[in-house]
Design an enzyme around this catalytic site. Structure first.
Site, PDB file in Angstrom:
ATOM      1  N   ILE A 138      -7.682   9.179  -4.830  1.00  9.43           N
ATOM      2  CA  ILE A 138      -8.385   7.925  -4.612  1.00  9.43           C
ATOM      3  C   ILE A 138      -7.900   7.360  -3.278  1.00  9.43           C
ATOM      4  O   ILE A 138      -6.826   7.718  -2.796  1.00  9.43           O
ATOM      5  CB  ILE A 138      -8.162   6.914  -5.760  1.00  9.43           C
ATOM      6  CG1 ILE A 138      -6.669   6.675  -6.031  1.00  9.43           C
ATOM      7  CG2 ILE A 138      -8.872   7.365  -7.018  1.00  9.43           C
ATOM      8  CD1 ILE A 138      -6.398   5.679  -7.151  1.00  9.43           C
ATOM      9  N   ASP A 139      -8.713   6.501  -2.683  1.00 11.95           N
ATOM     10  CA  ASP A 139      -8.409   6.007  -1.349  1.00 11.95           C
ATOM     11  C   ASP A 139      -7.114   5.188  -1.327  1.00 11.95           C
ATOM     12  O   ASP A 139      -6.694   4.627  -2.343  1.00 11.95           O
ATOM     13  CB  ASP A 139      -9.558   5.141  -0.835  1.00 11.95           C
ATOM     14  CG  ASP A 139     -10.852   5.922  -0.692  1.00 11.95           C
ATOM     15  OD1 ASP A 139     -10.777   7.131  -0.398  1.00 11.95           O
ATOM     16  OD2 ASP A 139     -11.924   5.314  -0.882  1.00 11.95           O
ATOM     17  N   LYS A 140      -6.533   5.085  -0.165  1.00 13.55           N
ATOM     18  CA  LYS A 140      -5.273   4.358   0.016  1.00 13.55           C
ATOM     19  C   LYS A 140      -5.333   2.954  -0.578  1.00 13.55           C
ATOM     20  O   LYS A 140      -4.408   2.524  -1.274  1.00 13.55           O
ATOM     21  CB  LYS A 140      -4.944   4.282   1.511  1.00 13.55           C
ATOM     22  CG  LYS A 140      -3.727   3.413   1.831  1.00 13.55           C
ATOM     23  CD  LYS A 140      -3.551   3.233   3.335  1.00 13.55           C
ATOM     24  CE  LYS A 140      -2.433   2.241   3.637  1.00 13.55           C
ATOM     25  NZ  LYS A 140      -2.311   1.954   5.086  1.00 13.55           N
TER      26      LYS A 140
END
Length: 305
Positions: A138-140
């Site tokens: 998942i994105d930062k």
């Protein structure tokens, strides 16, 4: 590295995609793993480089150089990760907002992988030296739950479930605007933005991408929704919500110019569910919204009152 050679002499194999055919021929290899090897030019057909969608022909000579799993030169760090589930094969871990999932060149500390290597001693090696155990990401600036594989059998099993779209993944998102209907499905292919290769977009020649959503709460200027992913494309929810005119609050890449400064998109991976790749038991865990997300919602409620 070990080399494998195949000669296509069976009519049933002719016309098949090479990534699927090789994963069928050698069940120790996952399709995504073969695709990575093709990108790294470790697979040739008749001494030539090919792409994953190459369809094999009669008498093709295929050579596969199996990439060795290299011990990760990454330092374990005590990042006090929250482990929601763990057994000898798999784990479910919580990634806080602001944390990168895996190291990249020039960025080798403070990542989820650093923390996993400290808290979980056995991690699968399929993804190579800088992504041990990582099945998906998942994105930062997205918080939430991730599946982790502790051996290669588990890794292959989880990846196949992702490919087969059987993993349950639910997200909570705060978007700009007031969505007029309670439920919706966005079925729009996603690929690289032709003008900005660092961004994704809905494009005609993109990969299939399907997002289901339902409204949880309406505000004057925003809507809180729950999204369930059928596919897992890069930035899928962020791109799809922008596409239908309701971009995520705080999103620096796909959001509105006039948005709330919350340090990244308002998105939380709250639910993960899957079939255990070894025991076949169904496992599901839920993570509540982080405090900063709850505080933001309460602030908006007070503002709207």
């Amino acid at each position: 590295m070990e080399t494998y050679e195949y000669k296509i002499d069976n009519e049933q194999h002719v016309g098949q995609r090479i990534d699927k055919l090789l994963s069928d021929m050698n069940t120790d290899w996952s399709r995504s793993q073969i695709q990575d090897w093709i990108k790294e030019e470790l697979v040739t057909v008749n001494n030539k480089m090919i792409k994953s969608n190459y369809k094999v022909k009669m008498n093709d000579h295929i050579v596969v150089t199996e990439k060795e799993v290299v011990e990760a030169d990454i330092q374990p760090e005590n990042l006090d990760l929250d482990i929601y589930y763990e057994d000898k094969d798999v784990a479910i871990v919580y990634k806080p907002k602001g944390m990168v999932v895996h190291p990249s060149p020039g960025h080798y500390t403070g990542t989820l992988v650093n923390g996993l290597m400290y808290q979980i001693k056995d991690l699968s090696g399929i993804n190579g030296e800088i992504r041990p155990g990582i099945v998906h990401r998942i994105d930062k600036d997205t918080s939430g739950l991730l599946m982790v594989a502790k051996n290669d059998i588990a890794h292959r099993g989880l990846v196949e479930q992702l490919v087969d779209k059987t993993v349950k993944r639910k997200y909570i998102a705060l978007v700009h605007g007031n969505i007029p209907h309670d439920y919706g499905t966005i079925d729009a292919p996603i690929g690289r933005n032709e003008k900005d290769r660092q961004s994704m977009d809905v494009v005609d020649n993109g990969k299939e991408a399907v997002t289901h959503f339902n409204v949880l709460e309406h505000f004057n200027d925003y809507t809180l929704i729950e999204c369930q992913l059928e596919t897992g494309r890069t930035h899928q929810i962020r791109v799809h919500m922008k596409y239908i005119g309701f971009p995520l609050v705080g999103d620096p890449k796909y959001g509105s110019r006039k948005t709330l400064d919350i340090g990244g998109q308002g998105l939380h991976a709250g639910v993960i569910g899957f079939e255990h790749p070894v025991t076949h038991e169904y496992i599901e865990r839920k993570a509540d919204l982080p405090k900063e997300f709850e505080d933001l919602l309460e602030e908006i409620r007070l503002r709207d009152a």
